[in-house]
Design an enzyme around this catalytic site. Structure first.
Site, short mmCIF file in Angstrom:
data_model
loop_
_atom_site.label_atom_id
_atom_site.label_comp_id
_atom_site.label_asym_id
_atom_site.label_seq_id
_atom_site.Cartn_x
_atom_site.Cartn_y
_atom_site.Cartn_z
N HIS A 143 39.70 31.94 54.95
CA HIS A 143 39.20 30.51 55.36
C HIS A 143 40.01 29.35 56.08
O HIS A 143 39.25 28.51 56.46
CB HIS A 143 38.95 29.84 54.11
CG HIS A 143 38.11 30.60 53.38
ND1 HIS A 143 36.81 30.99 53.39
CD2 HIS A 143 37.91 30.77 51.89
CE1 HIS A 143 36.26 31.53 52.71
NE2 HIS A 143 36.72 31.89 51.75
N ASP A 147 34.08 39.96 52.21
CA ASP A 147 34.40 39.32 50.94
C ASP A 147 32.83 38.74 51.26
O ASP A 147 32.18 38.50 51.35
CB ASP A 147 35.43 38.44 51.63
CG ASP A 147 35.77 37.28 50.01
OD1 ASP A 147 37.13 37.26 50.09
OD2 ASP A 147 35.50 36.37 50.37
N HIS A 185 32.70 35.97 50.58
CA HIS A 185 32.78 34.04 51.36
C HIS A 185 32.99 34.14 52.42
O HIS A 185 33.28 35.13 53.03
CB HIS A 185 33.39 33.06 50.83
CG HIS A 185 33.85 33.15 49.01
ND1 HIS A 185 34.31 33.86 47.90
CD2 HIS A 185 32.81 32.35 48.89
CE1 HIS A 185 33.81 33.45 46.88
NE2 HIS A 185 32.83 32.36 46.67
N ASP A 226 34.59 40.14 45.90
CA ASP A 226 34.66 39.43 44.88
C ASP A 226 33.27 39.63 45.22
O ASP A 226 31.93 38.70 44.40
CB ASP A 226 34.76 37.67 45.06
CG ASP A 226 34.60 37.27 46.58
OD1 ASP A 226 34.49 38.27 47.93
OD2 ASP A 226 35.87 36.64 47.38
ZN LIG Z 1 35.79 35.41 48.51
#
Ligand SMILES: [Zn+2]
Length: 580
Positions: free
Chosen positions: A395, A429, A431, A518
């Site tokens: 991120h 991931d 996200h 995740d």
């Molecule tokens: Zn994540």
């Protein structure tokens, strides 16, 4: 000391040098070989099916990349056998166990490929075929060496017919069945012998000659010569352990535990690494290495230097145990960065839950070192490497941190590999990998692909949409697969297939996987339901691209299943990567 490793291609500097040295050995030790035959070696490796056989090159490397010996094994996947084209040590460097170690590795590979065995030529040890006693003695020593493995010449055939009548030392065809309890049937042997002769002597042997030799295989099953040198029944067994060059290079962030944010609900915790590591230890496919220190210029190559300086400065200024959460967010393009360091946090951060503290920067830097060391292992010839690090990094954008991330280890490693050829990042991931997207958005040499929960309901909310495709030269080199809140694993595999098709279409030299676990069922930050079996299948699909692959740990917070899912992912990746 030497190490045996497989050289897949001549793309990286270290491989290019190894191939060059092998060619030099070929020129000096096999002086009858044509220049053309030697020159085609790089192409043989890059383009395995062009020459009917898959070429598998092993080198025995001493210090500083000195090639002390090599073996070139040809694999025929349809007829299911191997032909050992060359095995040789560099001149005046005999001994040291190099020949034996190379031959052990060759046998191991042939067995791993599930072939019926290894064929090769060996000069004869009988006075009728080898008149010079000195040469005959050398030939006998070689045949004696192979006999220890149960590899002996095939008898009662015309294989030893010289191409030119009267030539001395026509070779035997030797067969090593790798200790497998099976016989070699005549019809199989005939097809194999034809394939070998056509490959090896197609230019110089007449079709009549080949026909005659093939037809001369009459025994069924084919007979091997009785042991001549080794009287004992015991032959050398194949080592069952996994050879070093087929293991995943594992780098663990060794200082990660001092970065521990103890606030309630901060799921990015040290236990994540321990949980994964415990499970990896039960899978015997890794080789651990110590992380090296890398210069900061690798970080500033992808992150704004003002941002890097800020992180260093603010972290160093904080008292142990104190956390700074950003709370003022200047609109960056028009505002000046606030003078006060804690206040300035919001100038560089994308959310309100990723704190700055005394150790964050240092530990993030160590994660970068791990990812770079793992990338350097790929450049040194490892096919797979895994940087098991925290904090995560995907991120972190060019000039911002957030989402538990400070420096983007994945992007930094991809940028480092990118110097040696096109690189693709696949972010799996839960996200969106907004960091890599932002960093490489205008570049065509690093393709960024991300499969993630749709930003309408999933962090980071502001990016990860399908229409974000890159700009300028980078147009078309960013691909987002935003997915709904729930769907089954079959659908996931369809999407992954599509993503891998995009990777393959880019034809990268290297793949970097941003591995988030995740996506698993029960993860506190996700909504999907992948289980251990799914991770295994997904890993296998990625491995089947057969690319040199660096995996960098990103998210994954369901500590009960984190380790099991990681182990399954790597078992799949590993078996996919070493499948035919
Ligand atoms: Zn994540």
């Amino acid at each position: 000391m030497f190490r045996i490793r497989r050289v897949y291609d001549d793309f990286t500097p270290i491989n290019k040098e190894a191939v060059k040295q092998v060619q030099k050995i070929l020129r000096t030790q096999f002086y009858l070989l044509s220049r053309k035959e030697i020159a085609k070696l790089p192409e043989q490796l890059r383009n395995p099916f062009k020459y009917r056989f898959r070429s598998i090159l092993f080198v025995a490397e001493g210090s500083k990349g000195m090639v002390r010996g090599f073996a070139l094994l040809l694999h025929e996947p349809i007829l299911n056998f191997c032909y050992l084209d060359y095995i040789s040590t560099a001149k005046r460097r005999m001994g040291g166990g190099i020949g034996g170690a190379l031959y052990d590795r060759v046998r191991e590979e042939a067995l791993h490929l599930k072939t019926i065995g290894v064929f090769f030529e060996c000069l004869p040890d009988s006075p009728e075929l080898s008149r010079d006693p000195e040469i005959r003695k050398q030939n006998a020593a070689r045949l004696r060496f192979y006999e220890r493995y149960g590899a002996r010449p095939i008898v009662n055939t015309a294989y030893e017919t010289p191409l030119k009548p009267g030539t001395d030392n026509p070779p035997y065809l030797v067969y090593d069945n790798l200790g497998q309890d099976m016989e070699l049937h005549r019809d199989t042997a005939r097809i194999i012998v034809r394939a070998i002769l056509e490959r090896k002597y197609g230019d110089i042997a007449s079709p009549d000659y080949i026909e005659k030799v093939v037809e001369s295989f009459k025994d069924d099953p084919v007979k091997l010569r009785e042991p001549k040198y080794i009287k004992r029944e015991v032959t050398i067994q194949i080592r069952r352990s996994i050879p070093a060059d087929r293991r995943i290079a594992l780098l663990i962030s060794d200082q990660h535990a001092i970065h521990h944010v103890r606030e309630r609900g901060y799921v990015e915790s040290p236990v994540r690494i321990d949980t994964i590591l415990k499970e990896l230890d039960s899978a015997d496919i890794f080789q651990k290495f110590k992380p090296r220190r890398f210069s900061e210029r690798h970080i500033t190559a992808v992150h704004d230097s003002k941002f890097v300086d800020y992180l260093k400065k603010v972290c160093a200024s904080l008292e142990p145990g104190a956390s700074v959460y950003p709370y003022v967010f200047p609109i960056r393009n028009v505002a000046r960065p606030p003078k006060d360091l804690p206040v300035r946090a919001g100038y560089y951060c994308i959310d309100t839950f990723t704190p700055l503290n005394r150790n964050a920067c240092m530990v993030a830097k160590r994660a970068v070192d791990c990812a770079l060391t793992a990338a350097s292992k790929i450049l040194e010839g490892h096919r797979l490497a895994y940087a098991l690090v925290r904090p995560p990094g995907h991120h972190a954008e060019r000039r911002s941190f957030g989402g538990f991330c400070y420096f983007n280890s994945t992007a930094i490693a991809a940028n480092y590999l990118g110097k040696h050829g096109k690189t693709s990042i696949l972010d799996i991931d839960y996200h969106h990998g907004n960091g890599q997207q932002n960093i490489f958005y205008e570049r065509a040499d690093v393709m960024t692909i991300s499969i993630h929960g749709h930003p309408s309901f999933s962090y980071p909310y502001f990016s990860g949409f399908r229409d974000e495709k890159g700009i300028g030269p980078g147009k078309g080199y960013n691909v987002n697969f935003p997915l709904p809140e729930s769907f089954d694993s079959k659908r996931y595999r369809e999407i992954l297939t599509e993503a891998l098709r995009r990777v393959a279409g880019f034809r990268p030299r290297f793949l970097v996987v941003a591995l988030g676990l995740d996506t698993a069922k029960g993860d506190p930050t996700g909504s999907w339901t992948l289980n251990a079996k799914d991770f295994e299948a997904n890993g296998r699909m990625i491995g089947s691209l057969h690319l040199p692959t660096l995996v960098v740990q990103e998210g994954g917070y369901g500590n009960r299943v984190l380790g099991v899912n990681a182990r399954n992912f790597f078992m799949g990746l590993w078996s996919g990567a070493y499948s035919i």
